[in-house]
Structures are given as structure tokens and as C-alpha cells.
Design an enzyme around this catalytic site. Structure first.
Site, short mmCIF file in Angstrom:
data_model
loop_
_atom_site.label_atom_id
_atom_site.label_comp_id
_atom_site.label_asym_id
_atom_site.label_seq_id
_atom_site.Cartn_x
_atom_site.Cartn_y
_atom_site.Cartn_z
N HIS A 1 -9.95 -1.37 4.63
CA HIS A 1 -8.69 -2.07 4.33
C HIS A 1 -8.40 -3.15 5.37
CE1 HIS A 1 -8.11 2.01 2.58
NE2 HIS A 1 -7.72 1.30 1.56
N THR B 1 0.81 -1.21 0.00
CA THR B 1 0.00 0.00 0.00
C THR B 1 0.85 1.27 0.00
OG1 THR B 1 -1.76 1.19 1.15
CG2 THR B 1 -0.21 0.02 2.54
N ARG B 2 0.27 2.35 -0.55
CA ARG B 2 0.94 3.66 -0.48
C ARG B 2 -0.03 4.68 0.12
NH1 ARG B 2 -1.58 5.03 -5.67
NH2 ARG B 2 -1.54 7.21 -5.08
N ARG C 1 -7.94 -3.96 -7.58
CA ARG C 1 -8.44 -3.34 -8.79
C ARG C 1 -7.49 -2.20 -9.10
NH1 ARG C 1 -11.74 0.58 -10.23
NH2 ARG C 1 -13.31 0.14 -11.82
N HIS D 1 -7.82 2.45 6.25
CA HIS D 1 -9.03 2.70 7.03
C HIS D 1 -9.70 1.36 7.34
CE1 HIS D 1 -8.26 6.87 6.30
NE2 HIS D 1 -8.30 6.70 4.99
#
Ligand code: PPS
Length: 570
Positions: free
Chosen positions: A205, A197-198, A291, A202
Site C-alpha cells: 500500500h 482505506t478501511r 479494483r 502494508h
């Protein structure tokens, strides 16, 4: 080790020299030519040297580069989707030859590694862009980097590591692949699913990552990128503080956090494969692919660079060969009636589904609006609010521009007093005359000197703005390009309000308080703005003031109203 084979990846390259050899290398390097590594190269070299980019043993040579660009394979036939290249200036390239050793140093001049040059070549960047990123459009951050930042020549060769790149932050959260594998082994984690992740995490996730791990009966590694991500992303300091809060939400012993100093390319499908190979090197057995994984957003025509499932499709083609499995990312939505997150494609008609888009989330932060608990964790929101305060707590710059004698200083002084009366922010006035005395006393009025003067003012204002203050600048600033540069420097840090004090030349000359216009007309002052040097009027200033029609008091009032409407004061 047999029992832990599943979560163990393949052979790891270890390119660091032993202590004695490293000391010797430091002495020898005094005779080598030095290349100062760029921020991206520093990220790349760290991951080459620590084995995260195994099987790479250095920056790609020409044959490997061609193979990677053409069909994602090194010359040996091994799958590798991303060209990891050492780009240098023409001048440096001309000073070295194949077979030579060069010293690669960081900004502090510390020796990071020695590179034995095997190839030096000028790449076909347009081809690289098309093949690797699928486009030559400079709206793609990596295409833009390739064309506008990267040097014109590539240098390939094997590396010998001398010193780990320095990190002063979050030391305990940084792991080499060998350390990570060791941790998994110690914990007895045989299957590990990685989450790349970057962005801040929240509740959705947390739900989706934990669900993914349960689905494949694996443990979870949250491995955020803290190297270089997409311009405009939340800075990694803030994000890591957020991740630490989110980590508390997982059941104990299920999940761990480790930071990856990767320089992302936002290359969508190819990047997904790259991320997977890196995670395999870290000992993971699975990786979550979402996605539009590592998507760069839209091209200059407003169309997405990659299809939403291109990354997953490409992954599937190479999944077996890569020997790491994909867990496709499932969209989670909040069903208010059920008071829980559910899979978007399992939502029923009767479900009252809630969601907040990234854009809406940022708007709420900017305006200091409520962020519901179903969306994120209060501690995460608190961290983000600290780093991204609402506009009325951000700094700003009011940048006046106009002819000499147009009234800039008078209005700037009136604005200064009104902002002080308002309170709440430290206010600094960078008046043209003061700056010329204290910051730019050695400068004259040539184009070059004026640009330097304005850039200095812009720099000081940017620091003030970044730290939440109000900067008022009042130079002539006659050139559009320089004013644009200043805007670009300041706007990402807070507010930027350009005020054109559009008093006509006739009025300024008629006033001629300092007698400068008369002197300029008489040729006693050279390069005088409006007389013998151009003034380029701003095209889109936030405020235009015609002093022929407006008193300084009302002019300052108008600027205050503008600041209010933009949300910087209330
Ligand atoms: S610039 O172009 O933005 O760097 O100029 P700035 O720093 O604002 O300085 C402008 C003041 O310097 C005096 N001055 C001149 N102005 C324009 N052209 C020439 N050649 C020149 N020589 C001296 C002038 O008093 C300007 O002050 P203001 O307050 O604008 O009248």
C-alpha cells in the site's frame, strides 16, 4: 487564495450555529421531541454538519431522496450518489409533523443538532436496495442494515448544528474539511491525492500510494475510515496505531494522515463517487480508486456483488462533473529477485513474484506464524499481533449444556482444575447454581426467565473471553435459539466450545441426586426441564459427552484435547 485554487474544492456548507444561537437552541430544545441518533446517524450527521457532505444541508427530504435513489441526483440536479436519511421508528414518526423542530441527541443525551422537519415518509426499501446497492440480497451489509436495523420511516429536513459529536480518541488526527483545506493551504499543497482505506496498510500500500502521488505530482492524504466499516474489519484503534507507523515510511513533507468518521455502505460504484465528492470537499484534487473499491464481498450465491472495475467505470462517466480526478489503483507485487515492489502487469516471466493474501495473513496472525518483512513493517505487525493474538493467547468459553443432573457441574469442575493446572489464563466457572444465586436470584424457570439467565451468563462469559480469560459455563440452557445467541456474542471475541452433556433423561431420573425429578413427576416443581419443559438438544456441539460411558476425568480430558486441536491451548 488564487494560488491554491487547485486544491480547494467547491463551496463548503457550514451548518453550525454561533455560540449564542447554540446556547439558545439548547434551551429551546427542552420543548422539542428528542430523537436519539444511532451510531450510523451520528457518523452521517457529523459529516453533514462539518461540510464533508456538502452540498447537503440536512437529512434528505423526499424529493432529494427520490432523485438520489433514481438517478444519483438531488432535486436541484446536483450529483449525489448516496441516500443520507434519518430513519426512525413508526412510533416516533407518528409523534411528529412537518414544520416541527426536533432535537437530535447522542447516547449521552447531548444535543448535537436541531432538525426542522420537512417530510416524513415510508420508503420503498426494496427499491432503495436495488437502485443504490444493485441487489436485495441481505448478504450485502447495507441491504441487511436497511432491512434489519434501519427504522421504517424517514424524516427529512435541514439541520442546525449545536455541538460537535464527541470523540475521545485520536483528537489531533480528526479534521473538518475547512481545517484540512487550511492545512493544505498552509503547506502549499496545490495538488493532493486522497487514499481511502478501511484496512491496515502494508508495504504494498505504501508503494502504490506513493507511486500514485508521484504519477500525478501531488502530495498524499491517507484518509482512513474510522466510523463504521465492514463488520469483521480490524478495529480502528489498532488500525490508526498502524497507520501512524506507516506514515514514517513516506519521505518527509509528502504525506499526511487524517481520519474520516464515515459510516461506509460498501456500495461499490456509487460509494466510489461518494468517496470522491467527500474528498473534494476536503480539498483533494485526486483520489485513488482501486479494483473492487468499497466492495461488500460475495452475495449469498457466492458471486461478487459488483464487477472488479465497475467503480472505476462509473467514476469515469462522472469524473468531469465531479471535478476530482481518479488515479486508478495499480496492483503491486513483490519481486524477490529484484528485492522490490513492481507493478503486477509489468512483472516479467523471470521475476519471482511473492504475495500473501488477506486470508493467509490472518491465518499467520492467528497461528502466531512468521510474517516476512517484505510484506509488512515490523511495527505494524507488532500492533496487529497485540490486538489479534494467536489462538493460544486468546480467551475462550466452554459452554456446557444438558439436563439437570446430567453431570455438567462435575465435569466443569474437573475442567476448571485441569485448566488451572495448565496455567496461562485466568479461569472462571459460571456454574448454574452459582449464577442462580449471585446473578439471577430473582429469576424462576419460565422460558423468559431462563433466556434472561442464559443471556446474562453469555454476557459475563463474553467479557471474560474478550479479555483473554477462560470462562466455563454450566447451565441447563435448554433452548437452541438462546444458545445460538450466546455463541454469536462470544465467537467473534475468542473461542466458543459448546459441550453437550448428553446423559439421557432415564439416567438423570434414575440418579435423581437432588430428588427434583421425583418432585417434578409429582407436580411439586413446575416447568421442570425434561419432564414438563422441553430440552432442545444441540445440533452441532463441538463436543458430546455421554456420561454413561465416560468418567468426569476422561470427559474433561476430551474437552482439553478439543481445545488443543483448536489451538487454544498448547
Ligand atoms: S436454565 O434453564 O439454564 O436457566 O437453568 P439453570 O440456571 O441451569 O438452573 C438449573 C438448576 O435449577 C434447579 N431447578 C430446575 N431445573 C430445571 N427446571 C426447573 N423447573 C428447575 N427448578 C429448579 C436444578 O437444580 C438445576 O440444577 P442442575 O445443576 O442443572 O441440576
Amino acid at each position: 487564495m488564487g494560488a491554491f485554487k487547485e486544491a480547494h474544492g467547491g463551496e463548503l456548507k457550514q451548518l453550525y450555529l454561533g455560540e449564542g444561537a447554540a446556547e439558545q437552541a439548547k434551551k429551546d430544545a427542552a420543548n422539542y421531541k428528542t430523537w436519539n441518533l444511532t451510531a450510523r446517524q451520528l457518523c452521517d450527521i457529523e459529516l453533514i454538519l462539518n461540510g464533508a457532505f456538502s452540498p447537503l444541508e440536512g437529512f434528505l427530504d423526499k424529493a432529494d431522496y427520490d432523485g438520489v435513489v433514481d438517478n444519483m441526483r438531488l432535486a436541484s440536479g446536483v450529483l449525489w450518489p448516496m441516500p443520507i436519511t434519518l430513519d426512525v421508528s413508526q412510533e416516533f414518526a407518528d409523534s411528529i409533523k412537518a414544520g416541527e423542530k426536533i432535537a437530535l441527541r447522542d447516547a449521552e443525551y447531548d444535543l448535537i443538532a436541531i432538525l426542522t422537519v420537512s417530510d416524513i415518509w415510508t420508503p420503498d426499501k426494496a427499491k432503495e436496495a436495488r437502485q443504490v446497492f444493485g441487489s436485495e440480497d441481505k448478504a450485502h451489509p447495507a441491504v441487511n442494515y436497511l432491512n434489519n436495523t434501519a427504522g421504517p420511516v424517514y424524516v427529512g429536513g435541514k439541520l442546525e448544528g449545536v455541538q460537535y459529536p464527541n470523540h475521545y480518541d485520536f483528537k489531533l488526527l480528526r479534521d473538518t474539511p475547512a481545517e484540512m483545506r487550511g492545512r493544505f493551504r498552509k503547506l502549499g499543497w496545490r495538488k493532493v491525492v486522497a487514499f481511502q482505506t478501511r484496512n491496515p496498510l502494508h508495504r504494498a500500500h505504501q508503494e502504490l500510494t506513493f507511486r500514485a502521488a508521484k504519477e500525478v505530482e501531488a502530495n498524499l492524504l491517507i484518509q482512513p475510515v474510522v466510523g463504521l466499516t465492514k463488520p469483521g474489519d480490524v478495529d480502528h484503534y489498532t488500525r490508526v496505531r498502524c497507520y501512524e507507523h506507516v506514515l514514517e515510511q513516506y519521505p518527509e513533507q509528502t504525506t499526511t494522515l487524517s481520519l474520516l468518521n464515515l459510516a461506509m455502505r460498501m456500495a461499490g460504484p456509487r460509494e466510489a463517487l461518494w468517496h470522491a465528492l467527500i474528498r473534494k470537499n476536503y480539498g483533494c484534487t485526486h483520489i485513488i480508486i482501486g479494483r473492487d473499491h468499497a466492495g461488500p464481498g460475495n452475495d449469498s450465491q457466492g458471486n461478487p456483488f459488483y464487477g472488479p472495475y465497475d467503480a472505476q467505470d462509473l467514476f469515469q462517466q462522472y469524473e468531469e462533473e465531479m471535478d476530482i480526478s481518479m488515479v486508478p489503483f495499480k496492483m503491486m507485487v513483490y519481486a524477490e529477485n529484484k528485492a522490490q515492489y513492481i507493478l503486477a502487469d509489468e512483472a516479467e516471466k523471470t521475476d519471482n513474484v511473492l504475495s500473501i493474501s488477506g486470508t493467509e495473513f490472518r491465518r499467520r496472525l492467528e497461528e502466531g506464524l512468521e510474517i516476512p518483512e517484505w510484506f509488512s513493517y515490523p511495527k505494524v505487525v507488532e500492533e496487529l499481533r497485540k490486538s489479534y493474538p494467536p489462538r493460544h493467547k486468546q480467551g475462550f468459553t466452554v459452554f456446557f449444556t444438558g439436563l439437570s443432573g446430567s453431570g455438567k457441574s462435575t465435569i466443569a469442575n474437573a475442567l476448571l482444575v485441569k485448566l488451572l493446572e495448565e496455567g496461562g489464563r485466568a479461569v472462571t466457572l459460571l456454574d448454574g447454581d452459582h449464577v442462580r444465586k449471585h446473578l439471577s436470584s430473582e429469576l424462576g424457570f419460565s422460558k423468559e426467565h431462563r433466556d434472561l439467565n442464559i443471556t446474562r451468563i453469555g454476557y459475563v462469559a463474553s467479557e471474560i473471553t474478550k479479555n483473554g480469560g477462560a470462562a466455563i459455563c454450566a447451565p441447563i440452557a435448554p433452548y437452541t435459539a438462546t444458545r445460538r445467541k450466546v455463541r454469536e456474542m462470544i465467537a467473534p471475541l475468542g473461542g466458543f466450545i459448546e459441550v453437550h452433556v448428553a446423559t439421557t433423561l432415564e439416567t438423570c431420573e434414575a440418579r435423581d441426586r437432588k430428588g427434583l425429578y421425583a418432585a417434578a413427576r409429582a407436580g411439586k416443581i413446575k416447568e421442570f426441564t425434561g419432564i414438563s419443559d422441553p430440552y432442545e438438544a444441540p445440533e452441532n456441539p463441538e463436543v458430546v459427552i455421554k456420561t454413561e460411558e465416560l468418567s468426569p476425568d476422561l470427559a474433561a480430558q476430551r474437552i482439553l484435547v478439543k481445545l488443543e486441536s483448536m489451538g487454544f491451548i498448547r
